[in-house]
Design an enzyme around this catalytic site. Structure first.
Site, PDB file in Angstrom:
ATOM      1  N   CYS A 113      -5.850  -2.061  -7.626  1.00  0.00           N
ATOM      2  CA  CYS A 113      -6.111  -3.468  -7.316  1.00  0.00           C
ATOM      3  C   CYS A 113      -7.461  -3.680  -6.627  1.00  0.00           C
ATOM      4  CB  CYS A 113      -4.995  -4.040  -6.444  1.00  0.00           C
ATOM      5  SG  CYS A 113      -3.411  -4.021  -7.295  1.00  0.00           S
ATOM      6  N   HIS A 250      -7.528 -10.628  -2.846  1.00  0.00           N
ATOM      7  CA  HIS A 250      -6.710 -10.097  -3.936  1.00  0.00           C
ATOM      8  C   HIS A 250      -5.407 -10.886  -3.977  1.00  0.00           C
ATOM      9  CE1 HIS A 250      -4.526  -7.610  -6.599  1.00  0.00           C
ATOM     10  NE2 HIS A 250      -3.769  -7.041  -5.685  1.00  0.00           N
ATOM     11  N   ASN A 280       0.012 -11.042  -9.991  1.00  0.00           N
ATOM     12  CA  ASN A 280      -0.908  -9.997  -9.541  1.00  0.00           C
ATOM     13  C   ASN A 280      -1.527  -9.345 -10.782  1.00  0.00           C
ATOM     14  OD1 ASN A 280      -2.164  -7.696  -8.592  1.00  0.00           O
ATOM     15  ND2 ASN A 280      -0.477  -7.048  -7.279  1.00  0.00           N
TER      16      ASN A 280
HETATM   17  O1  UT7 Z   1      -1.429  -5.323  -5.540  1.00  0.00           O
HETATM   18  C1  UT7 Z   1      -1.114  -4.197  -4.808  1.00  0.00           C
HETATM   19  C2  UT7 Z   1      -0.307  -4.456  -3.682  1.00  0.00           C
HETATM   20  N1  UT7 Z   1       1.050  -4.835  -3.966  1.00  0.00           N
HETATM   21  C3  UT7 Z   1       1.590  -5.662  -3.119  1.00  0.00           C
HETATM   22  O2  UT7 Z   1       0.875  -6.196  -2.294  1.00  0.00           O
HETATM   23  C4  UT7 Z   1       3.067  -5.877  -3.122  1.00  0.00           C
HETATM   24  C5  UT7 Z   1       3.523  -5.840  -1.703  1.00  0.00           C
HETATM   25  N2  UT7 Z   1       4.930  -6.115  -1.527  1.00  0.00           N
HETATM   26  C6  UT7 Z   1       5.464  -7.333  -1.732  1.00  0.00           C
HETATM   27  O3  UT7 Z   1       4.778  -8.254  -2.134  1.00  0.00           O
HETATM   28  C7  UT7 Z   1       6.914  -7.531  -1.372  1.00  0.00           C
HETATM   29  O4  UT7 Z   1       7.388  -6.418  -0.664  1.00  0.00           O
HETATM   30  C8  UT7 Z   1       7.809  -7.788  -2.608  1.00  0.00           C
HETATM   31  C9  UT7 Z   1       7.480  -9.138  -3.204  1.00  0.00           C
HETATM   32  C10 UT7 Z   1       7.598  -6.689  -3.635  1.00  0.00           C
HETATM   33  C11 UT7 Z   1       9.273  -7.810  -2.189  1.00  0.00           C
HETATM   34  O5  UT7 Z   1       9.496  -8.747  -1.171  1.00  0.00           O
HETATM   35  P1  UT7 Z   1      10.321  -8.347   0.130  1.00  0.00           P
HETATM   36  O6  UT7 Z   1      10.464  -9.553   0.948  1.00  0.00           O
HETATM   37  O7  UT7 Z   1       9.656  -7.145   0.731  1.00  0.00           O
HETATM   38  O8  UT7 Z   1      11.723  -8.001  -0.494  1.00  0.00           O
HETATM   39  P2  UT7 Z   1      12.534  -6.637  -0.458  1.00  0.00           P
HETATM   40  O9  UT7 Z   1      11.869  -5.591  -1.272  1.00  0.00           O
HETATM   41  O10 UT7 Z   1      12.844  -6.336   0.961  1.00  0.00           O
HETATM   42  O11 UT7 Z   1      13.841  -7.065  -1.234  1.00  0.00           O
HETATM   43  C12 UT7 Z   1      14.741  -8.045  -0.707  1.00  0.00           C
HETATM   44  C13 UT7 Z   1      15.934  -8.213  -1.647  1.00  0.00           C
HETATM   45  C14 UT7 Z   1      16.576  -6.913  -2.083  1.00  0.00           C
HETATM   46  O12 UT7 Z   1      17.959  -7.068  -2.065  1.00  0.00           O
HETATM   47  P3  UT7 Z   1      18.822  -6.424  -0.878  1.00  0.00           P
HETATM   48  O13 UT7 Z   1      18.565  -4.948  -0.948  1.00  0.00           O
HETATM   49  O14 UT7 Z   1      18.310  -7.069   0.370  1.00  0.00           O
HETATM   50  O15 UT7 Z   1      20.216  -6.815  -1.253  1.00  0.00           O
HETATM   51  C15 UT7 Z   1      16.108  -6.743  -3.500  1.00  0.00           C
HETATM   52  O16 UT7 Z   1      17.026  -6.024  -4.304  1.00  0.00           O
HETATM   53  O17 UT7 Z   1      15.510  -8.868  -2.847  1.00  0.00           O
HETATM   54  C16 UT7 Z   1      16.007  -8.144  -3.989  1.00  0.00           C
HETATM   55  N3  UT7 Z   1      15.083  -8.315  -5.105  1.00  0.00           N
HETATM   56  C17 UT7 Z   1      15.143  -9.322  -5.992  1.00  0.00           C
HETATM   57  N4  UT7 Z   1      15.977 -10.340  -6.127  1.00  0.00           N
HETATM   58  C18 UT7 Z   1      15.746 -11.214  -7.135  1.00  0.00           C
HETATM   59  C19 UT7 Z   1      14.041  -7.513  -5.415  1.00  0.00           C
HETATM   60  N5  UT7 Z   1      13.401  -7.994  -6.504  1.00  0.00           N
HETATM   61  C20 UT7 Z   1      14.073  -9.103  -6.880  1.00  0.00           C
HETATM   62  C21 UT7 Z   1      13.888 -10.040  -7.918  1.00  0.00           C
HETATM   63  N6  UT7 Z   1      14.751 -11.068  -8.006  1.00  0.00           N
HETATM   64  N7  UT7 Z   1      12.886  -9.946  -8.816  1.00  0.00           N
END
Ligand code: UT7
Length: 323
Positions: A113, A250, A280
């Site tokens: 990225c 970004h 992204n």
């Molecule tokens: O470009 C390079 C850099 N990349 C990034 O900057 C990405 C950085 N990370 C993020 O943007 C965030 O961590 C995410 C958007 C990937 C995830 O957001 P989060 O608030 O950190 O969520 P999480 O991973 O803690 O997941 C929360 C819940 C989980 O369920 P449980 O375990 O709490 O029951 C996931 O299973 O959300 C669930 N989940 C979804 N639900 C619906 C994960 N993906 C999805 C989805 N739809 N697509």
């Protein structure tokens, strides 16, 4: 003093838009979750005949057109990409061929990225060092090809596209009133390599592989790394957040963008946000956002523009330039 000055910008997107609602049809996800957690509302996904090279070429042609130049006028192409058309040769060379260029030199920059920020910095060094006079710096990606479309934690986040700028070596006074690139800072730390990676490659699996990410881990590091490197650039150029006209970060996640701007003390109305439109797009995200803000008449000549990116590796970096 030579300053690498932006004299053209362009972008290109695949024909097909995929909305969050479209993804709801094939995955256990929701528009609400995606918007709330990321700010993404839609992304563009390449068709079979659209590749990193074709999107990069289209963006490059538009950047040249806006600079009033032709491919004959540039002697360097640096392409930030992690989704090359082939393992080799560099996709930059393929774009060179598509543009009908038989002169100069072209190479790919692999910094995920952060690819565009790295590529701009490399091109700036070529222009200031005299190994080139005018450069096309492109960020182009087809991340849709390396996504695991059954993994909802990653596939909803990314999209395809390309953006490009033309940089020209021009004389400056050596002050921050100059147009062009004023300061940059690059960082990487491979101890984080397993937090965001592709699980395949020529030397290991002989496959292309799929993107794997520990999203929460990446998120945890992102804001600190971004703000550190931006503050480094501020120190180098002796400017502060209030001096910035436009912050073009970004576009990975609206929450990361907001938190970084807040921590840096950059006002919300100066932040360019396109993650809602493009998702992204990795190395393409910063030049796509730049092209968008210029097309809207927001970024204007003389504005102080701050670019930053952070991604797999981890790699991260920032560039300060006067438009
Ligand atoms: O470009 C390079 C850099 N990349 C990034 O900057 C990405 C950085 N990370 C993020 O943007 C965030 O961590 C995410 C958007 C990937 C995830 O957001 P989060 O608030 O950190 O969520 P999480 O991973 O803690 O997941 C929360 C819940 C989980 O369920 P449980 O375990 O709490 O029951 C996931 O299973 O959300 C669930 N989940 C979804 N639900 C619906 C994960 N993906 C999805 C989805 N739809 N697509």
């Amino acid at each position: 003093m030579i300053r690498s000055t932006v004299c053209g910008v362009g972008s290109a997107l695949p024909r097909r838009v995929v909305t969050n609602k479209d993804l709801e049809q094939r995955l256990e996800t929701s528009d609400e979750w995606i918007v709330q957690r990321t700010g993404i509302r839609q992304r563009y996904i390449a068709a079979e005949d659209e590749t990193t090279a074709s999107l990069g070429e289209a963006a490059a042609r538009r950047a040249l057109e806006s600079a009033g130049m032709t491919p004959a006028d540039v002697d360097l192409i640096v392409l930030g990409t992690s989704t090359p058309n082939n393992t080799f040769p560099a996709t930059a060379v393929e774009i060179q061929e598509r543009l009908g260029m038989r002169h100069g030199f072209a190479y790919d920059m692999q910094a995920v990225c952060s690819g565009f920020v790295y590529a701009v910095t490399a091109a700036d060094l070529h222009l200031r060092g005299g190994t080139a006079k005018r450069a096309l710096v492109i960020g182009a990606e087809t991340f849709s090809r390396i996504l695991d479309w059954n993994d909802r934690t990653t596939c909803v986040l990314f999209g395809d596209g390309a953006g490009a700028v033309v940089l020209e070596a021009r004389d400056g006074e050596g002050t921050i009133a100059d147009r062009g690139i004023l300061a940059s800072a690059l960082r990487s730390d491979g101890s984080h390599k397993d937090k965001l990676f592709v699980d395949g490659g020529p030397s290991t699996t002989q496959t292309v592989g799929h993107l794997r990410m520990q999203g929460r881990e990446v998120f945890k590091h992102a804001v600190g790394m971004i703000t550190d490197v931006v503050e480094d650039v501020f120190r180098k150029a002796d400017v502060s957040a209030e001096d910035i006209s436009w912050f073009v970060p970004h576009q990975a996640n609206k929450r990361i963008i907001d938190a970084s701007a807040r921590k840096l003390g950059i006002a919300e109305e100066k932040v360019v946000v396109t993650v809602d439109l493009h998702g992204n797009t990795s190395a393409a995200s910063v030049p796509l956002a730049l092209a968008h803000a210029v097309a809207q008449g927001r970024i204007k000549r003389g504005d102080l523009v701050l670019l930053e990116a952070m991604g797999g590796g981890f790699t991260w970096g920032a560039v300060l330039l006067r438009w």
